[in-house]
Each structure stands twice: as structure tokens, then as C-alpha cells.
Design a protein around this motif. Structure first.
Motif, PDB file in Angstrom:
ATOM      1  N   LEU A  48      26.168  -1.659 -19.106  1.00 44.75           N
ATOM      2  CA  LEU A  48      25.107  -0.878 -19.734  1.00 44.75           C
ATOM      3  C   LEU A  48      24.967  -1.256 -21.206  1.00 44.75           C
ATOM      4  O   LEU A  48      23.855  -1.461 -21.698  1.00 44.75           O
ATOM      5  N   LEU A  49      26.091  -1.362 -21.905  1.00 49.21           N
ATOM      6  CA  LEU A  49      26.037  -1.755 -23.312  1.00 49.21           C
ATOM      7  C   LEU A  49      25.490  -3.170 -23.469  1.00 49.21           C
ATOM      8  O   LEU A  49      24.742  -3.444 -24.410  1.00 49.21           O
ATOM      9  N   ASP A  50      25.826  -4.065 -22.551  1.00 44.94           N
ATOM     10  CA  ASP A  50      25.275  -5.425 -22.589  1.00 44.94           C
ATOM     11  C   ASP A  50      23.757  -5.400 -22.453  1.00 44.94           C
ATOM     12  O   ASP A  50      23.048  -6.098 -23.177  1.00 44.94           O
ATOM     13  N   ALA A  51      23.250  -4.589 -21.528  1.00 41.74           N
ATOM     14  CA  ALA A  51      21.800  -4.491 -21.328  1.00 41.74           C
ATOM     15  C   ALA A  51      21.115  -3.894 -22.558  1.00 41.74           C
ATOM     16  O   ALA A  51      20.056  -4.377 -22.984  1.00 41.74           O
ATOM     17  N   VAL A  52      21.716  -2.861 -23.122  1.00 45.42           N
ATOM     18  CA  VAL A  52      21.153  -2.248 -24.328  1.00 45.42           C
ATOM     19  C   VAL A  52      21.177  -3.253 -25.480  1.00 45.42           C
ATOM     20  O   VAL A  52      20.214  -3.349 -26.258  1.00 45.42           O
ATOM     21  N   THR A  53      22.251  -4.019 -25.600  1.00 41.58           N
ATOM     22  CA  THR A  53      22.363  -5.020 -26.663  1.00 41.58           C
ATOM     23  C   THR A  53      21.280  -6.087 -26.542  1.00 41.58           C
ATOM     24  O   THR A  53      20.658  -6.463 -27.535  1.00 41.58           O
ATOM     25  N   VAL A  54      21.036  -6.571 -25.342  1.00 40.43           N
ATOM     26  CA  VAL A  54      19.971  -7.563 -25.136  1.00 40.43           C
ATOM     27  C   VAL A  54      18.617  -6.976 -25.529  1.00 40.43           C
ATOM     28  O   VAL A  54      17.826  -7.623 -26.224  1.00 40.43           O
ATOM     29  N   ALA A  55      18.343  -5.749 -25.106  1.00 40.36           N
ATOM     30  CA  ALA A  55      17.068  -5.117 -25.444  1.00 40.36           C
ATOM     31  C   ALA A  55      16.922  -4.935 -26.955  1.00 40.36           C
ATOM     32  O   ALA A  55      15.859  -5.206 -27.527  1.00 40.36           O
ATOM     33  N   VAL A  56      17.987  -4.487 -27.614  1.00 37.35           N
ATOM     34  CA  VAL A  56      17.948  -4.294 -29.067  1.00 37.35           C
ATOM     35  C   VAL A  56      17.751  -5.630 -29.779  1.00 37.35           C
ATOM     36  O   VAL A  56      16.966  -5.724 -30.737  1.00 37.35           O
ATOM     37  N   LEU A  57      18.441  -6.671 -29.328  1.00 33.72           N
ATOM     38  CA  LEU A  57      18.313  -7.979 -29.969  1.00 33.72           C
ATOM     39  C   LEU A  57      16.909  -8.556 -29.833  1.00 33.72           C
ATOM     40  O   LEU A  57      16.331  -9.038 -30.811  1.00 33.72           O
ATOM     41  N   VAL A  58      16.356  -8.511 -28.640  1.00 35.13           N
ATOM     42  CA  VAL A  58      15.020  -9.074 -28.430  1.00 35.13           C
ATOM     43  C   VAL A  58      13.978  -8.270 -29.203  1.00 35.13           C
ATOM     44  O   VAL A  58      13.150  -8.839 -29.922  1.00 35.13           O
ATOM     45  N   ALA A  59      14.021  -6.947 -29.086  1.00 35.15           N
ATOM     46  CA  ALA A  59      13.037  -6.110 -29.777  1.00 35.15           C
ATOM     47  C   ALA A  59      13.193  -6.205 -31.296  1.00 35.15           C
ATOM     48  O   ALA A  59      12.200  -6.347 -32.021  1.00 35.15           O
ATOM     49  N   GLY A  60      14.415  -6.140 -31.782  1.00 31.96           N
ATOM     50  CA  GLY A  60      14.636  -6.216 -33.225  1.00 31.96           C
ATOM     51  C   GLY A  60      14.270  -7.562 -33.804  1.00 31.96           C
ATOM     52  O   GLY A  60      13.651  -7.648 -34.874  1.00 31.96           O
ATOM     53  N   SER A  61      14.620  -8.635 -33.113  1.00 30.70           N
ATOM     54  CA  SER A  61      14.277  -9.977 -33.592  1.00 30.70           C
ATOM     55  C   SER A  61      12.770 -10.200 -33.563  1.00 30.70           C
ATOM     56  O   SER A  61      12.208 -10.782 -34.490  1.00 30.70           O
ATOM     57  N   ALA A  62      12.107  -9.745 -32.512  1.00 27.92           N
ATOM     58  CA  ALA A  62      10.655  -9.893 -32.429  1.00 27.92           C
ATOM     59  C   ALA A  62       9.976  -9.090 -33.534  1.00 27.92           C
ATOM     60  O   ALA A  62       9.041  -9.588 -34.178  1.00 27.92           O
ATOM     61  N   LEU A  63      10.435  -7.879 -33.768  1.00 26.52           N
ATOM     62  CA  LEU A  63       9.859  -7.067 -34.845  1.00 26.52           C
ATOM     63  C   LEU A  63      10.070  -7.732 -36.201  1.00 26.52           C
ATOM     64  O   LEU A  63       9.145  -7.781 -37.025  1.00 26.52           O
ATOM     65  N   ALA A  64      11.253  -8.284 -36.421  1.00 23.63           N
ATOM     66  CA  ALA A  64      11.517  -8.983 -37.684  1.00 23.63           C
ATOM     67  C   ALA A  64      10.583 -10.175 -37.845  1.00 23.63           C
ATOM     68  O   ALA A  64      10.037 -10.405 -38.936  1.00 23.63           O
ATOM     69  N   MET A  65      10.332 -10.923 -36.774  1.00 23.76           N
ATOM     70  CA  MET A  65       9.448 -12.082 -36.864  1.00 23.76           C
ATOM     71  C   MET A  65       7.996 -11.672 -37.091  1.00 23.76           C
ATOM     72  O   MET A  65       7.270 -12.335 -37.826  1.00 23.76           O
ATOM     73  N   ILE A  66       7.583 -10.570 -36.490  1.00 24.57           N
ATOM     74  CA  ILE A  66       6.222 -10.086 -36.725  1.00 24.57           C
ATOM     75  C   ILE A  66       6.057  -9.687 -38.187  1.00 24.57           C
ATOM     76  O   ILE A  66       5.070 -10.042 -38.833  1.00 24.57           O
ATOM     77  N   LEU A  67       7.036  -8.979 -38.730  1.00 26.01           N
ATOM     78  CA  LEU A  67       6.954  -8.554 -40.126  1.00 26.01           C
ATOM     79  C   LEU A  67       7.046  -9.739 -41.085  1.00 26.01           C
ATOM     80  O   LEU A  67       6.308  -9.804 -42.068  1.00 26.01           O
ATOM     81  N   ILE A  68       7.927 -10.686 -40.802  1.00 29.84           N
ATOM     82  CA  ILE A  68       8.019 -11.882 -41.652  1.00 29.84           C
ATOM     83  C   ILE A  68       6.749 -12.706 -41.551  1.00 29.84           C
ATOM     84  O   ILE A  68       6.300 -13.286 -42.539  1.00 29.84           O
ATOM     85  N   GLY A  69       6.132 -12.734 -40.375  1.00 22.77           N
ATOM     86  CA  GLY A  69       4.878 -13.468 -40.194  1.00 22.77           C
ATOM     87  C   GLY A  69       3.738 -12.934 -41.021  1.00 22.77           C
ATOM     88  O   GLY A  69       2.753 -13.635 -41.262  1.00 22.77           O
ATOM     89  N   LEU A  70       3.838 -11.711 -41.510  1.00 23.02           N
ATOM     90  CA  LEU A  70       2.790 -11.119 -42.343  1.00 23.02           C
ATOM     91  C   LEU A  70       2.927 -11.499 -43.810  1.00 23.02           C
ATOM     92  O   LEU A  70       2.019 -11.260 -44.592  1.00 23.02           O
TER      93      LEU A  70
END
Length: 102
Positions: A48-70
Motif C-alpha cells: 500500500l505504501l509503495d502504491a501511495v509513493t508511486v502516486a505521490v511521485l508521479v503527481a508531485g513531479s508532474a505538478l512541479a513540471m507544470i509550474l516550472i513550465g510557466l
């Protein structure tokens, strides 16, 4: 390569635009995430923690890239300008006409 006409695949286009930035940012975010879990005492090996970690990493990294892209520094930070700054010619003839005028 950018997908010029994504048609039915806007999610694929978005992920392809963000993928290299996600690749670059995820190790830093993973380190922050695991340090936070250890600090809070929540670090326990589990699927469960592995699944949550993957979700947090993908969502957090994508959000960071969207914000940096601005930012105006996005080409130097993530290797690609944001989509709103890229202008494409409507046709090859128009591109030749535009370059001839310059």
C-alpha cells in the motif's frame, strides 16, 4: 517529439510533454518523501505504501513540471519551452513565407 494533433489522446500528449521533467525531478521528490515518512514514523514496508509513493511521485513531479513550465526559465530547467510559447506555422508554405520575410 511533440504530438501536433493529439486528437483523442490529450493525456498521452500531456505525459509526453512532462516525462523528461518527471524523470529529472522524481529522485529529489522520492528523497523528500521517504525522509518525511521516516520523520513521521510512518515508514513501514508494504504494498500500500509503495502504491501511495508511486502516486505521490508521479503527481508531485508532474505538478512541479507544470509550474516550472510557466516560468521564463523553463527551457533551461526542463529542456523544453512551455506549450503556450511555441508557435507553429499553419502550413509549410506559410513557414517558408514567414522565414523569407525575416
Amino acid at each position: 517529439a511533440r504530438i501536433l494533433k493529439p486528437g483523442r489522446w490529450p493525456l498521452v500528449k500531456l505525459l509526453s510533454d512532462l516525462s523528461f521533467g518527471i524523470y529529472l525531478v522524481h529522485p529529489m521528490l522520492l528523497q523528500f518523501w521517504t525522509d518525511l515518512l521516516v520523520h513521521l514514523g510512518w515508514f513501514r514496508p508494504s504494498y500500500l505504501l509503495d502504491a501511495v509513493t508511486v502516486a505521490v511521485l508521479v503527481a508531485g513531479s508532474a505538478l512541479a513540471m507544470i509550474l516550472i513550465g510557466l516560468t521564463p526559465f523553463s527551457p533551461w530547467l526542463i529542456g523544453r519551452a512551455s506549450r503556450r510559447r511555441i508557435r507553429r506555422a499553419a502550413s509549410p508554405e506559410q513557414a517558408v513565407a514567414t522565414s523569407a520575410q525575416s
